[in-house]
Design a protein around this motif. Structure first.
Motif, PDB file in Angstrom:
ATOM      1  N   ARG A  94       0.893  -1.319  -0.034  1.00 39.92           N
ATOM      2  CA  ARG A  94      -0.108  -0.035   0.020  1.00 39.92           C
ATOM      3  C   ARG A  94       0.926   1.226   0.109  1.00 39.92           C
ATOM      4  O   ARG A  94       0.268   2.591  -0.499  1.00 39.92           O
ATOM      5  N   ARG A  95       2.178   1.243   0.480  1.00 36.15           N
ATOM      6  CA  ARG A  95       3.121   2.564   0.666  1.00 36.15           C
ATOM      7  C   ARG A  95       3.231   3.116  -0.759  1.00 36.15           C
ATOM      8  O   ARG A  95       4.031   4.118  -0.576  1.00 36.15           O
ATOM      9  N   GLN A  96       3.144   2.155  -1.781  1.00 37.55           N
ATOM     10  CA  GLN A  96       3.511   2.517  -3.151  1.00 37.55           C
ATOM     11  C   GLN A  96       2.833   4.287  -3.433  1.00 37.55           C
ATOM     12  O   GLN A  96       3.313   4.752  -4.474  1.00 37.55           O
ATOM     13  N   VAL A  97       1.720   4.346  -2.881  1.00 39.66           N
ATOM     14  CA  VAL A  97       0.988   5.553  -3.146  1.00 39.66           C
ATOM     15  C   VAL A  97       1.739   6.706  -2.903  1.00 39.66           C
ATOM     16  O   VAL A  97       1.362   7.977  -3.070  1.00 39.66           O
ATOM     17  N   LEU A  98       2.670   6.372  -1.902  1.00 41.25           N
ATOM     18  CA  LEU A  98       3.385   7.838  -1.472  1.00 41.25           C
ATOM     19  C   LEU A  98       4.615   8.123  -2.341  1.00 41.25           C
ATOM     20  O   LEU A  98       5.303   9.087  -2.014  1.00 41.25           O
ATOM     21  N   ALA A  99       5.153   7.322  -3.224  1.00 43.25           N
ATOM     22  CA  ALA A  99       6.078   7.352  -4.077  1.00 43.25           C
ATOM     23  C   ALA A  99       5.927   7.380  -5.620  1.00 43.25           C
ATOM     24  O   ALA A  99       4.684   7.204  -6.017  1.00 43.25           O
ATOM     25  N   GLY A 100       6.626   7.613  -6.505  1.00 39.66           N
ATOM     26  CA  GLY A 100       6.534   7.570  -7.826  1.00 39.66           C
ATOM     27  C   GLY A 100       5.820   8.774  -8.450  1.00 39.66           C
ATOM     28  O   GLY A 100       5.636   9.805  -7.896  1.00 39.66           O
ATOM     29  N   ASP A 101       5.499   8.690  -9.776  1.00 36.77           N
ATOM     30  CA  ASP A 101       4.749  10.032 -10.403  1.00 36.77           C
ATOM     31  C   ASP A 101       3.386  10.345 -10.106  1.00 36.77           C
ATOM     32  O   ASP A 101       3.209  11.551 -10.268  1.00 36.77           O
ATOM     33  N   ARG A 102       2.762   9.480  -9.131  1.00 38.09           N
ATOM     34  CA  ARG A 102       1.396   9.680  -8.942  1.00 38.09           C
ATOM     35  C   ARG A 102       1.364   9.693  -7.410  1.00 38.09           C
ATOM     36  O   ARG A 102       0.182   9.579  -6.813  1.00 38.09           O
ATOM     37  N   ALA A 103       2.650  10.332  -6.869  1.00 37.74           N
ATOM     38  CA  ALA A 103       2.392  10.171  -5.422  1.00 37.74           C
ATOM     39  C   ALA A 103       1.334  10.936  -4.871  1.00 37.74           C
ATOM     40  O   ALA A 103       1.038  12.356  -5.247  1.00 37.74           O
ATOM     41  N   VAL A 104       0.720  10.483  -3.913  1.00 39.57           N
ATOM     42  CA  VAL A 104      -0.341  11.312  -3.203  1.00 39.57           C
ATOM     43  C   VAL A 104       0.084  12.131  -2.113  1.00 39.57           C
ATOM     44  O   VAL A 104       0.838  11.822  -1.305  1.00 39.57           O
ATOM     45  N   ASP A 105      -0.507  13.211  -2.172  1.00 38.35           N
ATOM     46  CA  ASP A 105      -0.222  14.286  -0.866  1.00 38.35           C
ATOM     47  C   ASP A 105      -0.794  13.518   0.510  1.00 38.35           C
ATOM     48  O   ASP A 105      -1.956  13.126   0.402  1.00 38.35           O
ATOM     49  N   TYR A 106      -0.255  13.449   1.400  1.00 39.55           N
ATOM     50  CA  TYR A 106      -0.273  12.728   2.477  1.00 39.55           C
ATOM     51  C   TYR A 106       0.100  13.503   3.824  1.00 39.55           C
ATOM     52  O   TYR A 106       1.177  13.969   3.960  1.00 39.55           O
ATOM     53  N   GLU A 107      -0.988  13.629   4.823  1.00 40.27           N
ATOM     54  CA  GLU A 107      -0.733  14.263   6.027  1.00 40.27           C
ATOM     55  C   GLU A 107      -1.180  13.620   7.181  1.00 40.27           C
ATOM     56  O   GLU A 107      -2.220  13.219   7.099  1.00 40.27           O
ATOM     57  N   ALA A 108      -0.331  13.342   8.047  1.00 38.62           N
ATOM     58  CA  ALA A 108      -0.445  12.281   9.228  1.00 38.62           C
ATOM     59  C   ALA A 108      -0.271  13.325  10.394  1.00 38.62           C
ATOM     60  O   ALA A 108       0.755  13.861  10.560  1.00 38.62           O
ATOM     61  N   VAL A 109      -1.353  13.031  11.440  1.00 37.27           N
ATOM     62  CA  VAL A 109      -1.037  13.832  12.614  1.00 37.27           C
ATOM     63  C   VAL A 109      -1.336  12.542  13.912  1.00 37.27           C
ATOM     64  O   VAL A 109      -2.149  11.758  13.835  1.00 37.27           O
ATOM     65  N   LEU A 110      -0.181  12.558  14.423  1.00 35.11           N
ATOM     66  CA  LEU A 110      -0.146  11.469  15.541  1.00 35.11           C
ATOM     67  C   LEU A 110       0.129  11.960  17.028  1.00 35.11           C
ATOM     68  O   LEU A 110       0.750  12.890  17.113  1.00 35.11           O
TER      69      LEU A 110
END
Length: 283
Positions: free
Chosen positions: A156-172
């Motif tokens: 699933r982590r592949q959405v964070l990399a590559g040409d189509r990387a998604v903007d991701y914001e995490a608050v922990l």
């Protein structure tokens, strides 16, 4: 064409959106049947996600319902025509459908926002951390299924990399960072993973320290996925009975408001990195 036995969450969402348009237009299924020379069963199956709908039929429905939102119509036609069989399909029949639905949701998302108050979010987990979390499930998954769960989460982590990387914001919350789901070695590796992922230009990580005043959201946890248009945004939340997908407009507004409140209590990304470095030294 025979009805689908187990429609995906995305297929169900398409049908639900068509039902919303019909209800907003004040039309009954019987009136739609009469206007389009269809059958009640066909309309029911489409709205339940049990049957697909062609682009031509979808546009006719939108016109019948008086929908003037061209952006939404175009987004729905894309969903209707989508025949993507992503990597997650390899796990169909191996893992629960909610695993596949989550991977598909992330694949199509414009952005992802997540609040973590119990565990490090899945896309930021190391393999050992994920294995420790899945191993704690009751009943414990069989060995083969456990490894499939871990492998699926890592892919699933592949959405964070590559040409189509998604903007991701995490608050922990700080409790997430201090909790040892396994041992010290795994905890240190997980902190290092958070630091490395936060270096990506599309990934933002924020932490809420224990000593933050006015934070009453310790039980809050959610994933907010931006759709191709705002009306198609989706919230995923874990419940005692599995994964729940929320898409009602009022629910989405409430979750956007909740995310902003939680985000406002967090450190900025730079201070967060410093905080994680200090925490790693303490371990």
């Amino acid at each position: 064409m025979a009805p689908r036995i187990r429609p995906t969450a995305r297929q169900v969402r398409l049908g639900a959106e068509l039902r919303k348009l019909r209800v907003s237009a004040g039309m009954s299924a019987r009136e739609v049947v009469s206007a389009l020379s269809s059958t009640s069963a066909q309309i029911s199956q489409v709205e339940a996600g049990l049957s697909g709908v062609s682009e031509e039929r979808l546009r006719k429905l939108a016109e019948l319902y008086g929908c003037g939102d061209e952006g939404l119509i175009e987004a729905l036609t894309v969903m209707a025509a989508d025949r993507t069989r992503g990597w997650w399909e390899q796990y169909r029949g191996v893992l629960l459908p909610e695993f596949l639905d989550l991977a598909e949701l992330e694949h199509h998302a414009r952005f992802l926002q997540v609040i973590g108050t119990a565990h490090v979010p899945g896309l930021l987990q190391t393999e050992d951390y994920a294995r420790a979390v899945f191993s704690y499930w009751v009943p414990e998954p069989p060995e083969g299924e456990l490894e499939a769960q871990v492998e699926h989460r890592m892919r699933r982590r592949q959405v964070l990399a590559g040409d189509r990387a998604v903007d991701y914001e995490a608050v922990l919350h700080e409790s997430v960072l201090r909790m040892r789901v396994a041992d010290r070695r795994v905890a240190l590796a997980q902190l290092d993973q958070l630091l490395r992922q936060s270096e990506r230009p599309n990934v933002t990580v924020r932490v809420i320290p224990f000593d933050t005043d006015g934070f009453g959201g310790a039980s809050t946890a959610l994933l907010y996925a931006g759709g191709s248009v705002p009306a198609l945004d989706t919230v995923q939340r874990d419940t005692p009975y599995g994964s729940a997908f929320l898409d009602d407009a009022s629910q989405l507004l409430a979750m956007r408001t909740l995310f902003r409140k939680v985000e406002s209590a967090s450190l900025d990304p730079v201070k967060t990195r410093d905080f994680i470095h200090r925490l790693a030294k303490e371990l």
